[in-house]
Design a protein around this motif. Structure first.
Motif, PDB file in Angstrom:
ATOM      1  N   PRO A  99       0.820  -1.230   0.000  1.00 35.84           N
ATOM      2  CA  PRO A  99       0.000   0.000   0.000  1.00 35.84           C
ATOM      3  C   PRO A  99       0.847   1.271   0.000  1.00 35.84           C
ATOM      4  O   PRO A  99       0.499   2.258  -0.657  1.00 35.84           O
ATOM      5  N   ILE A 100       1.966   1.246   0.733  1.00 36.31           N
ATOM      6  CA  ILE A 100       2.846   2.416   0.772  1.00 36.31           C
ATOM      7  C   ILE A 100       3.537   2.602  -0.570  1.00 36.31           C
ATOM      8  O   ILE A 100       3.665   3.725  -1.067  1.00 36.31           O
ATOM      9  N   ARG A 125      -0.273  10.961   2.099  1.00 34.32           N
ATOM     10  CA  ARG A 125      -0.916   9.664   2.287  1.00 34.32           C
ATOM     11  C   ARG A 125       0.129   8.584   2.630  1.00 34.32           C
ATOM     12  O   ARG A 125      -0.158   7.676   3.408  1.00 34.32           O
ATOM     13  N   VAL A 126       1.317   8.700   2.038  1.00 35.60           N
ATOM     14  CA  VAL A 126       2.403   7.775   2.383  1.00 35.60           C
ATOM     15  C   VAL A 126       2.672   7.828   3.887  1.00 35.60           C
ATOM     16  O   VAL A 126       2.848   6.790   4.542  1.00 35.60           O
ATOM     17  N   LEU A 127       2.694   9.035   4.455  1.00 35.63           N
ATOM     18  CA  LEU A 127       2.911   9.183   5.893  1.00 35.63           C
ATOM     19  C   LEU A 127       1.800   8.506   6.688  1.00 35.63           C
ATOM     20  O   LEU A 127       2.059   7.828   7.699  1.00 35.63           O
ATOM     21  N   GLU A 128       0.567   8.699   6.255  1.00 39.03           N
ATOM     22  CA  GLU A 128      -0.567   8.086   6.956  1.00 39.03           C
ATOM     23  C   GLU A 128      -0.474   6.559   6.922  1.00 39.03           C
ATOM     24  O   GLU A 128      -0.718   5.881   7.939  1.00 39.03           O
ATOM     25  N   GLU A 129      -0.112   6.012   5.766  1.00 35.12           N
ATOM     26  CA  GLU A 129      -0.024   4.559   5.647  1.00 35.12           C
ATOM     27  C   GLU A 129       1.171   4.004   6.419  1.00 35.12           C
ATOM     28  O   GLU A 129       1.106   2.895   6.956  1.00 35.12           O
ATOM     29  N   LEU A 130       2.251   4.779   6.483  1.00 34.22           N
ATOM     30  CA  LEU A 130       3.397   4.386   7.300  1.00 34.22           C
ATOM     31  C   LEU A 130       2.991   4.303   8.767  1.00 34.22           C
ATOM     32  O   LEU A 130       3.322   3.334   9.464  1.00 34.22           O
ATOM     33  N   CYS A 131       2.269   5.308   9.242  1.00 35.37           N
ATOM     34  CA  CYS A 131       1.808   5.303  10.639  1.00 35.37           C
ATOM     35  C   CYS A 131       0.863   4.138  10.905  1.00 35.37           C
ATOM     36  O   CYS A 131       0.919   3.508  11.968  1.00 35.37           O
ATOM     37  N   ARG A 144       0.822  11.343  15.424  1.00 38.46           N
ATOM     38  CA  ARG A 144       1.217   9.990  15.018  1.00 38.46           C
ATOM     39  C   ARG A 144       2.645   9.973  14.470  1.00 38.46           C
ATOM     40  O   ARG A 144       3.399   9.025  14.705  1.00 38.46           O
ATOM     41  N   ILE A 145       3.016  11.019  13.727  1.00 38.80           N
ATOM     42  CA  ILE A 145       4.392  11.116  13.229  1.00 38.80           C
ATOM     43  C   ILE A 145       5.366  11.211  14.396  1.00 38.80           C
ATOM     44  O   ILE A 145       6.417  10.552  14.414  1.00 38.80           O
ATOM     45  N   ALA A 146       5.020  12.035  15.398  1.00 39.96           N
ATOM     46  CA  ALA A 146       5.882  12.162  16.569  1.00 39.96           C
ATOM     47  C   ALA A 146       6.020  10.836  17.300  1.00 39.96           C
ATOM     48  O   ALA A 146       7.069  10.538  17.890  1.00 39.96           O
ATOM     49  N   LEU A 165       6.675  17.298   5.544  1.00 38.29           N
ATOM     50  CA  LEU A 165       5.887  16.685   4.473  1.00 38.29           C
ATOM     51  C   LEU A 165       4.398  16.761   4.799  1.00 38.29           C
ATOM     52  O   LEU A 165       3.566  16.966   3.903  1.00 38.29           O
ATOM     53  N   ARG A 166       4.058  16.578   6.062  1.00 37.92           N
ATOM     54  CA  ARG A 166       2.661  16.698   6.484  1.00 37.92           C
ATOM     55  C   ARG A 166       2.149  18.111   6.216  1.00 37.92           C
ATOM     56  O   ARG A 166       1.038  18.297   5.683  1.00 37.92           O
ATOM     57  N   VAL A 167       2.972  19.117   6.556  1.00 38.93           N
ATOM     58  CA  VAL A 167       2.574  20.517   6.348  1.00 38.93           C
ATOM     59  C   VAL A 167       2.405  20.807   4.857  1.00 38.93           C
ATOM     60  O   VAL A 167       1.455  21.481   4.442  1.00 38.93           O
TER      61      VAL A 167
END
Length: 225
Positions: A99-100, A125-131, A144-146, A165-167
């Motif tokens: 998915p990532i 979205r990559v960040l969300e799927e990583l989390c 979640r990133i923290a 990247l989130r920002v």
């Protein structure tokens, strides 16, 4: 527009070009296909009658014998190379969950198509799927990133980059978000490169170390001469 006679410029059949293949993503020297000449033409200069800028277009074939993809190429009067399908950034997908990989590949394709805000959204979205994959908890993506540092070994600098990247993704999604003045090619390329480094740290470095340790054990267990 003035077209060169017989479909090609006098003295030139096709120009050899160094391209990253849009299909296999390998860099190679792309040659003309079976001697088919390029189509050349002059773009007229405004307010002038007999002058123009040379340009050409033609077909190239990937030199990788396992690929042999066809690529349409054009050099515009400014000298810029245009390919179709467009060239894409390179990406090593080994050891990364599907998915990532799919989301990052979509971000890369959007970047290649000059859809930069869409690309930034897919990096987010990559960040969300990583989390999700690492089960990093939090009330929002920032939290979640923290929290990723508690479930994976990630350098502090990469965690800070992930929040950037989130920002950037927020700016791509929301009109009122103005952290970045614009989201263009350079911003997207940096975002994709940082996302690739983050995924390397989480999924690929550990695998490389494990392979090295396996080789070490194999060598130690082998009988010495």
């Amino acid at each position: 527009m003035t077209i060169f006679p017989k479909g090609g410029r006098k003295g030139q059949d096709s120009k050899d070009l160094s391209i990253r293949c849009p299909s296999c993503r390998q860099i190679g020297m792309f040659y003309g296909m079976y001697g088919i000449p390029d189509l050349g033409w002059y773009e007229p200069v405004p307010n002038e009658h007999n002058a123009g800028f040379p340009a050409f277009a033609g077909i190239r074939i990937c030199p990788n014998i396992k690929c042999n993809a066809l690529v349409f190429v054009a050099i515009n009067p400014e000298g810029s190379l245009i390919t179709y399908p467009p060239e894409t950034l390179d990406f090593d997908a080994s050891q990364i969950p599907d998915p990532i990989v799919q989301s990052l590949q979509e971000a890369i394709r959007c970047h290649a198509a000059s859809c930069y805000r869409a690309s930034a959204l897919m990096v987010r979205r990559v960040l969300e799927e990583l989390c999700d994959d690492k089960e990093a908890k939090g009330k929002d993506l920032k939290a979640r990133i923290a929290n990723l540092s508690s479930v994976a070994i990630i350098p502090t600098e990469l965690l800070a980059a992930a929040d950037e990247l989130r920002v950037l993704g927020n700016d791509a999604a929301h009109i009122e978000a103005k952290a970045y003045d614009q989201i263009g090619r350079e911003e997207c390329e940096l975002a994709i490169e940082l996302a690739k480094e983050l995924l390397k740290a989480v999924y690929q470095y550990q695998s490389l170390v494990a392979r090295l340790r396996t080789l070490k054990k194999t060598q130690l267990s082998s009988p010495q001469p």
